[in-house]
Design an enzyme around this catalytic site. Sequence first.
Site, mmCIF file in Angstrom:
data_model
loop_
_atom_site.group_PDB
_atom_site.id
_atom_site.type_symbol
_atom_site.label_atom_id
_atom_site.label_comp_id
_atom_site.label_asym_id
_atom_site.label_seq_id
_atom_site.Cartn_x
_atom_site.Cartn_y
_atom_site.Cartn_z
ATOM 1 N N HIS A 1 0.813 -1.213 0.000
ATOM 2 C CA HIS A 1 0.000 0.000 0.000
ATOM 3 C C HIS A 1 0.851 1.270 0.000
ATOM 4 O O HIS A 1 0.322 2.364 -0.130
ATOM 5 C CB HIS A 1 -0.962 -0.017 1.176
ATOM 6 C CG HIS A 1 -2.013 -1.082 1.049
ATOM 7 N ND1 HIS A 1 -3.074 -1.197 1.924
ATOM 8 C CD2 HIS A 1 -2.177 -2.074 0.142
ATOM 9 C CE1 HIS A 1 -3.821 -2.227 1.557
ATOM 10 N NE2 HIS A 1 -3.294 -2.762 0.485
ATOM 11 N N HIS B 1 -1.106 -12.925 -1.062
ATOM 12 C CA HIS B 1 -2.433 -13.517 -0.870
ATOM 13 C C HIS B 1 -2.354 -14.996 -0.533
ATOM 14 O O HIS B 1 -3.258 -15.536 0.091
ATOM 15 C CB HIS B 1 -3.282 -13.302 -2.124
ATOM 16 C CG HIS B 1 -3.542 -11.868 -2.415
ATOM 17 N ND1 HIS B 1 -4.038 -11.415 -3.628
ATOM 18 C CD2 HIS B 1 -3.370 -10.742 -1.660
ATOM 19 C CE1 HIS B 1 -4.151 -10.099 -3.596
ATOM 20 N NE2 HIS B 1 -3.756 -9.669 -2.414
#
Length: 726
Positions: free
Chosen positions: A230, A480
């Site tokens: 991010h 993920h």
Amino acid sequence: MDRVFIIVSSVLAICTLTSTQYIDAECALHITGAGRTSFFDFNSNTLKGGPNGLGLSGQCITYEAINQAYIDARKRINVAQTNKDKWTAQELASVGELLLDISIQLTKNYGLSYEEVEQGLPKIDTSRTLIREVCPAFLSNVECRPGKYRRYDGLCNNVRHPTWGASNTPFSRLVGPLFSDGMSAPKVSSLNNRELPIARVVSRTMHPDEGYHEHAATLMLVAFGQFMDHDFTLMGTPADPITKNEPEECCNRPPSLKNPYCNEIPVPGDDYFYSKFNVKCIDFVRSFPSVRPGCRLGSRIGFNTLTGVIDANTVYSVTEEYARHLRTGYGGLLRMNPAFKNHGLKDLLPLRLKDPDEGCTRLNRSQYCFDAGEVRVNEQLILATMHTIWAREHNRIAHEFSKINPHWDDETIFQEARRIVIAEIQHITYNEFLPTLLGKGVMEKFGLLLQKEGYWNGYDPNVNPNILAEFSAAAFRIGHTFLPTTVERWSKAHKFIASKKLSDLIRRPYDLYRAGVFDEYIMGLTNQVAQAMDDSVTQEVTNTLFKKPGQRFGVDLVAFNIQRGREFGLPGFMEYRKFCGLPASDSFQSLSLDMPNSTVFRYTTIYDSPDDVDLWSGGVSEKPLPGSMAGPVFSCILATQFSYARRGDRFWYELPNQPSSFTPEQLKEIRKARLARVLCDNTDLMDTIQLWPIVLPDHEINPRVPCRSGIIPSVNLNKWADFPIS
């Protein structure tokens, strides 16, 4: 001319067009080959005996033809008002749509080849056309004056190429795109132009939840990795006008009311999970088309709303306006919420009062999520803990500077503390996170190992640190596969307390409002083992991600990854094997050297050709390299991006001879920065922690040590005193 992208040679990478060149006043681009001629170029190409009457073979795309394409496109596309300093992603997208429309018109009118689209069109000087009327100023005319502190938006990091690494600029590509129409439409099978297997089918077939665990990494790898993701990348996509999240409805709206960017994912009727809830479709939207610097033309590429370098925008934002909103205005401090002041505990992040539903699932109007420099702070609770730790670290440094340099004003304290926090994050990323993720062998091969002493003189103004499409849409989504089914809380004595399902902590960080629970989650991150790097992914994110209150299903993150890669036009996994210098063939069996045989067999049941295997799916299915958590292709892409982020950053903490450079004494202190120290300094109850929190504790190679023992070094901020302190 300035080049926007770093182009790397490969089979599908764009080859140099020696036959494409600039002519003079009337000719924007000279192309060779048969093709077709526009009516507006008839005078140049036919009556004058070739482009501009020079008798040259081929054709000339004139500025007049581009102007006509612009006029035609303006009839279809409403472009945002252009005389402005601040641009939203939606406004930029309107210009991006216009430029894409013009590019499609020219490609059709002139029968342009793949190479002419990818390398020829971007060479046209659109400032000599009507396109200049709509070109955003920050992409066309920026004057840079190097200073000590970074701009929040990343502009002027590179003085010669002001937009390189800046926010709201296009992703770069390692390998040229594969769109089904050559310009924009999502990718199809390379073998027969048929639709690729449905993204949900790839998810459920190739990435079932088999629950293997990594035997070395802790969940801190996931928390820090997502925090860094991010810092790097957030692609521009349509936002729901109320929640500011992606549109909630694509599947259940009639075509007339559907967002034009909808690219929903069908769910087969026999789906083992979604069929139980009669779910036949998963909402998904395409990314916005970008505006290239200088408003250049070309095929579709998305844009990154964040900066391409490591600059802690997670803490400080990418706009000066929002950075001001996050500050107190005194003492160089960030705003915080002293929720536990009566308990003697450290502050939490401030409440998100503006747009409170953005990225937040609120069960009632009195609930509020957290506010921070990056909008996804509440995406999952463990990410919110990382944001909190680093906001506290900024304020800890600011408080120290107020004592060391009492004559400093608010702005000086803030910027100096910001400068150190960015340097600490850069150092910890390359000193602790990347060695765990990539291994030292890969880091050495790609020049990522940090120097132990002295300055590093590796800045290269010819390196563009813009984020790679392959990194954003595939490789850095490797995290993920590490995601757990549950998130655990542990005590200060390193004893398990309790756990919660990951899906119950997505966009719901409310547990942190209970006194003492913050530290328990931090202790959990340093003790809980992460999932293994393999093709297994927890059902918490393949079936129930972002589930709404009262529902038992959500969306599928793996299907999202597959769909995103296709709409980005990413070539298949096999093409990136070629790019990274690995053997490739047209046989599925060639993959068996780097993947389990069972994985290769499953690929044969859903794909027509090994060339069609999606990049993300193939990347997480590779066997990890020795000493690494990533396989050869993802290691190649990840290491390339992190090389660019270091070599292309003029403010990198190790550099000499820059206005932003640290003194030799200060640099020596920055090199002492450790994640363990940051955690010790910014929690309340932690007594002991392993030296490397991203790795499980081991009494010989990674022992737990007391926070107060001095074994974990501290950065001596006295080295920043204006007047020496004895």
